[in-house]
Write an enzyme that holds these catalytic residues in place. Structure first.
Site, PDB file in Angstrom:
ATOM      1  N   GLU A 115       9.842  -3.712  10.172  1.00  0.00           N
ATOM      2  CA  GLU A 115      10.220  -2.409   9.596  1.00  0.00           C
ATOM      3  C   GLU A 115      10.777  -1.475  10.670  1.00  0.00           C
ATOM      4  OE1 GLU A 115       7.259  -0.675   7.032  1.00  0.00           O
ATOM      5  OE2 GLU A 115       8.359   1.219   6.859  1.00  0.00           O
TER       6      GLU A 115
ATOM      7  N   ASP B 233      -1.280  -6.378  -0.369  1.00  0.00           N
ATOM      8  CA  ASP B 233      -1.399  -5.717   0.936  1.00  0.00           C
ATOM      9  C   ASP B 233      -2.865  -5.410   1.243  1.00  0.00           C
ATOM     10  OD1 ASP B 233       0.081  -4.837   3.083  1.00  0.00           O
ATOM     11  OD2 ASP B 233       0.997  -3.140   2.029  1.00  0.00           O
TER      12      ASP B 233
ATOM     13  N   ASP C 248       0.840  -1.204   0.000  1.00  0.00           N
ATOM     14  CA  ASP C 248       0.000   0.000   0.000  1.00  0.00           C
ATOM     15  C   ASP C 248       0.877   1.258   0.000  1.00  0.00           C
ATOM     16  OD1 ASP C 248       0.892  -0.142   2.609  1.00  0.00           O
ATOM     17  OD2 ASP C 248      -1.093  -0.016   3.539  1.00  0.00           O
ATOM     18  N   SER C 249       2.213   1.057  -0.028  1.00  0.00           N
ATOM     19  CA  SER C 249       3.124   2.182  -0.283  1.00  0.00           C
ATOM     20  C   SER C 249       2.806   2.822  -1.624  1.00  0.00           C
ATOM     21  CB  SER C 249       4.586   1.706  -0.258  1.00  0.00           C
ATOM     22  OG  SER C 249       4.754   0.560  -1.069  1.00  0.00           O
TER      23      SER C 249
ATOM     24  N   GLU D  49      -0.886  -5.422   8.902  1.00  0.00           N
ATOM     25  CA  GLU D  49      -0.034  -4.829   9.936  1.00  0.00           C
ATOM     26  C   GLU D  49      -0.624  -5.072  11.316  1.00  0.00           C
ATOM     27  OE1 GLU D  49       0.593  -0.652   9.063  1.00  0.00           O
ATOM     28  OE2 GLU D  49       1.306  -1.096   7.031  1.00  0.00           O
TER      29      GLU D  49
ATOM     30  N   LYS E 110      -0.978  -9.437   3.132  1.00  0.00           N
ATOM     31  CA  LYS E 110      -0.189  -8.873   4.235  1.00  0.00           C
ATOM     32  C   LYS E 110      -1.068  -7.945   5.062  1.00  0.00           C
ATOM     33  CE  LYS E 110       3.272  -5.650   3.827  1.00  0.00           C
ATOM     34  NZ  LYS E 110       2.854  -4.651   4.823  1.00  0.00           N
TER      35      LYS E 110
HETATM   36  O1  KIV Z   1       3.537  -1.113   1.632  1.00  0.00           O
HETATM   37  C1  KIV Z   1       4.730  -1.476   1.553  1.00  0.00           C
HETATM   38  O2  KIV Z   1       5.409  -1.301   0.542  1.00  0.00           O
HETATM   39  C2  KIV Z   1       5.310  -2.135   2.712  1.00  0.00           C
HETATM   40  C3  KIV Z   1       6.791  -2.288   2.743  1.00  0.00           C
HETATM   41  C4  KIV Z   1       7.414  -1.020   3.148  1.00  0.00           C
HETATM   42  C5  KIV Z   1       7.216  -3.427   3.593  1.00  0.00           C
HETATM   43  O3  KIV Z   1       4.627  -2.484   3.628  1.00  0.00           O
END
Ligand code: KIV
Length: 269
Positions: A187, A89, A50-51, A120, A118
């Site tokens: 992270e 994500d 989600d970056s 968090e 993924k």
């Molecule tokens: O969203 C993302 O790219 C991430 C990485 C920084 C691990 O969670």
């Protein structure tokens, strides 16, 4: 005769790599063209992170990213990634109940064709990870700095320097593994804590700003290609002045596999 394509990386491959001490190379990608380059250069795991809210959409944080956007980008990546395991994500607020987590993970896997999702969080996510695992969803957990909580944290900061927080992180990591997580991203965590967590777990641990002691490394693609205006301390510009994009990705793969990235200047102590 054309060469046999390399088989798809799976959770079994990743566990074997950890056992045998082969470093796992992870990199983010958000579209089909870059995914194809990463796949061809031997990246083991592609994270559709989600970056993308920051590096693709121009937001300040990952918070505005929606489920529909994650499905769209994950589908683009999985169209061309034939070798790498692809993680989609789950964005901010998309897994606040077990039902939402199941529904949205199904979207990432069925519509986006991801092979893992993924999320968090530590202890509060253990029940969710357990349910996902129970329903056959491979899960990558994410501890340390959790960017979806940036407004609550008051900024992007190293996590785990305090002894109590470090102990909680180790306990959370074990609990997430026991609940069925297949992979863990750490992270912005001090090197010694990341090493301790990596050694305590059977599942592979992938670091970003967490030192060389992890089982693998992940970076945000735009940071390592020198495109981000303010790349974080833990990243490195692999394109430099002369490399092509495939050469930069190949250098990153080689550096992670050889254990020469990250260096001390990319780490927190
Ligand atoms: O969203 C993302 O790219 C991430 C990485 C920084 C691990 O969670």
């Amino acid at each position: 005769m054309s060469a046999t394509p390399a088989p798809r990386v799976t959770v079994t491959t990743l566990r074997k790599m950890k056992r045998e001490g082969e470093k796992i190379v992870m990199l983010t990608a958000y579209d089909a063209s870059f995914a194809k380059v990463l796949d061809a250069q031997g990246v083991d795991v592609i994270l559709v992170g989600d970056s993308l809210g920051m590096v693709i959409q121009g937001h300040d944080t990952t918070v505005p990213v929606t489920m529909d956007e994650m499905v769209y980008h994950t589908r683009a990546v999985t169209r061309t990634a034939a070798h790498a395991l692809v993680i989609g994500d789950l964005p901010f607020m998309s897994y606040t109940s077990l039902d939402m987590a199941l529904r949205n993970s199904a979207r990432l896997m069925q519509e986006g064709r991801a092979q893992m999702v993924k999320l968090e969080g530590g202890a509060p996510q253990v029940a969710t990870v357990s349910q996902l695992a129970h329903h056959g969803v491979p899960v990558c957990a994410h501890l340390g700095l959790q960017p979806q909580s940036v407004h609550k944290l008051g900024g992007y900061r190293v996590q785990g320097r305090d002894e109590a927080v470090a102990k909680q992180m180790l306990d959370d990591a074990k609990a997430l593994q026991d609940a069925g997580a297949d992979l863990l991203v750490l992270e912005c965590v001090p090197v010694s804590l990341a090493e301790q967590i990596t050694q305590a777990l059977e599942i592979p641990v992938i670091g970003i700003g967490a030192g060389r002691g992890c089982d693998g490394q992940v970076l945000v693609l735009h940071d390592m290609l020198g495109i981000s205006p303010r790349a974080p301390k833990f990243s490195q510009d692999f394109i430099g002045t002369g490399a092509t994009i495939p050469q930069a990705v190949a250098s990153y793969v080689q550096a992670v596999k050889a254990g020469t990235f990250p260096q001390d200047q990319h780490c927190f102590f």
